[in-house]
Design an enzyme around this catalytic site. Structure first.
Site, PDB file in Angstrom:
ATOM      1  N   ASP A 292       0.878  -1.172   0.000  1.00 26.62           N
ATOM      2  CA  ASP A 292       0.000   0.000   0.000  1.00 26.62           C
ATOM      3  C   ASP A 292       0.912   1.217   0.000  1.00 26.62           C
ATOM      4  OD1 ASP A 292      -2.200   1.666   0.123  1.00 26.62           O
ATOM      5  OD2 ASP A 292      -2.699   1.238   2.203  1.00 26.62           O
ATOM      6  N   GLY A 440      -4.940   4.321   1.128  1.00 25.39           N
ATOM      7  CA  GLY A 440      -6.110   3.470   0.883  1.00 25.39           C
ATOM      8  C   GLY A 440      -6.058   2.702  -0.417  1.00 25.39           C
ATOM      9  N   HIS A 441      -4.867   2.213  -0.787  1.00 28.45           N
ATOM     10  CA  HIS A 441      -4.718   1.489  -2.053  1.00 28.45           C
ATOM     11  C   HIS A 441      -4.023   0.145  -1.843  1.00 28.45           C
ATOM     12  CE1 HIS A 441      -4.439   5.920  -3.327  1.00 28.45           C
ATOM     13  NE2 HIS A 441      -5.695   5.531  -3.400  1.00 28.45           N
ATOM     14  N   PRO A 442      -4.531  -0.678  -0.901  1.00 26.84           N
ATOM     15  CA  PRO A 442      -3.863  -1.946  -0.644  1.00 26.84           C
ATOM     16  C   PRO A 442      -4.035  -2.918  -1.806  1.00 26.84           C
ATOM     17  CG  PRO A 442      -5.928  -1.867   0.568  1.00 26.84           C
ATOM     18  CD  PRO A 442      -5.758  -0.517  -0.076  1.00 26.84           C
TER      19      PRO A 442
END
Length: 504
Positions: A292, A440-442
């Site tokens: 992330d 918030g980009h796992p």
């Protein structure tokens, strides 16, 4: 164990950025019975609450999974916000509509996924969007997802000051980050129409789609694990003990959720599962390569007369650190008004937040026990390498310089959070590491790859290696985190796999 009444041809778990797309596409064939199970509420296309539709409200804790993760060395607890609602995180995010870069897809191809080049995926990016601007070569005019390039006139004075400051500091002005080049500064493209955040459930699961007799959508259903006969998936068991039977199962529960379901199903590192009393079915590296973007917000008060906060999402500087490899852009500095975002100071504010978007460090998702209602153990391992720490430091220095530039400084009335951005490297690094949050980009807990790859959990079509009738299609299968927000790329993945596997 009770039994569900409606066996499906395909059972999809999770109705978010991938699952809603798959449900719409796979049910286009009237002979295919599709059932979609979503853990959060299903509002249908017409009953979404205002808090989810308002694109200028970022995050909604009423529709959140409540995940708490380990961030990094000095950030032991970081909220890992994920949307728990039909539409998934696309219903609660900031609405940024940016694709992964061509260079990101080159890396997929280098890892053996030779039909995931930018040339392979561009037609799907075009087909999913409708936008009136940009070059035809890169853009679609009639797809389901509305994408709008913000014009300068729509930005707040602080957003415009941020762009002018970046240009003054030597960065190129970019008119369209979804066009030929990304290195520079410009306004975001957004999946927002008339102030309404266009989530995948709104645009894919329309009233017409939901009227199909072969599509059933259930909200409020938490899935425990996948059921098997031998090595073939036969359905899923929900947390309340209901069995849903299907010829094929697709997990679209997201990077944390799909990984947890796989692990509870016996798919994962055998040495981790056996001590939890889970019988290992497939010894695969599920949850071992989490990535992330570490994110460092610097929140400033807006000066008197500069307090305009709409739109929330404004401008982006996408640039390369001094250590970036050729062609890579590994830093984002984002100018956003964090309206409604949790943990933010009240009043007129702007966040100039720095993200390291091509991190080296990898984290993990593990189980604490086999209870489907227990939180998974998420360790992002942010800034877990020296190189990551050096590059992040560089990015935060850039953001600090932008705030001091005469083009932006008059819009700002002072730093609110953190209390200071020290000049000295060691102190500034400590401030960064103790103030991390998530972008918030796992991705990458079940990465795509060839059967002989030690990283891979699924093949290039999302099929789990060594098992039958089970796919994973969501951001968890992205092999390496891209240098961009992930929503459009996840939608593209679902569109492409739906087309390549099911469109017949």
């Amino acid at each position: 164990m009770s039994h569900s009444v409606e066996p499906a041809d395909v059972l999809i778990v999770g109705g978010g950025s991938a699952g809603a797309v798959l449900a719409a596409r796979l049910s286009e064939n009237p002979d295919r019975r599709v059932v979609l199970l979503e853990a959060g509420p299903d509002y249908g296309p017409t009953r979404f609450p205002e808090s989810l539709l308002d694109a200028n409200r970022i995050a909604d804790l009423d529709h959140d999974w409540g995940y708490i993760s380990r961030g990094g060395r000095l950030s032991p607890e970081v909220a890992a916000l994920r949307g728990k609602v039909i539409g998934g995180s696309s219903a609660v995010n900031a609405g940024a509509a940016l694709r992964a870069r061509a260079r990101d897809f080159d890396r997929w191809a280098e890892s053996g996924l030779d039909d995931w080049s930018f040339a392979d995926v561009l037609p799907y990016f075009r087909d999913l969007e409708n936008t009136p601007t940009g070059e035809d070569e890169f853009h679609g005019r009639s797809g389901p997802m509305p994408v709008r390039q913000l014009a300068d006139s729509q930005l707040t004075p602080a957003h415009r000051g941020f762009i002018d400051a970046a240009v003054a500091l030597g960065h190129k002005r970019i008119a369209d980050f979804n066009g030929a080049e990304q290195g520079g500064v410009g306004a975001f493209a957004v999946n927002v129409l008339d102030g309404v955040r266009q989530n995948t459930a709104l645009v894919y699961l329309t009233p017409e789609v939901r009227a199909r007799p072969n599509l059933t959508v259930h909200g409020g259903v938490t899935v425990d694990r996948v059921l098997f006969r031998g090595t073939s998936a036969t359905g899923v068991l929900t947390a309340d003990g209901t069995a849903h039977h299907a010829d094929e199962v697709i997990l679209s529960g997201g990077t944390y959720g799909s990984a947890a379901i796989l692990l509870r199903s016996g798919i994962g590192p055998a040495g981790e599962l056996a001590p939890l009393g889970i019988e290992p079915l497939a010894d695969l590296p599920v949850g071992q390569h989490l990535q992330d973007h570490p994110f460092c917000p610097a929140v400033y008060a807006l000066a008197p007369g500069q307090a305009e906060m709409t739109p929330a999402l404004g401008a982006l500087l996408w640039t390369a650190s001094s250590e970036a490899a050729d062609g890579e852009l590994d830093l984002n500095v984002v100018a956003v008004h964090p309206n409604g975002a949790p943990f933010m100071p009240p009043g007129g504010v702007i966040a100039l937040s720095t993200a390291l978007v091509l991190p080296d460090a990898q984290g993990t998702v593990r189980l604490t026990d086999r209870d489907p209602l227990s939180q998974p153990l998420i360790d992002h391992n942010y800034l877990g390498t020296e190189r990551d720490r050096r590059r992040m430091l560089e990015g935060v220095r850039i953001a600090r310089d932008l705030a001091r530039d005469p083009a932006l400084a008059p819009s700002l009335a002072g730093l609110l959070m953190p209390r200071e951005l020290p000049h000295e490297d060691e102190q500034l690094t400590r401030v960064i590491e103790s103030g991390l949050s998530i972008y918030g980009h796992p991705t990458s807990t079940a990465p795509m790859g060839t059967a002989d790859s030690p990283r891979a959990v699924v093949d290039s079509r999302g099929a789990v290696h060594g098992l039958d009738a089970l796919r994973v299609v969501d951001a968890s299968i992205i092999p390496y985190v891209p240098s961009s927000v992930t929503n459009l790329t996840t939608i593209m993945l679902a569109e492409r796999i739906a087309h390549l596997v099911y469109a017949h």
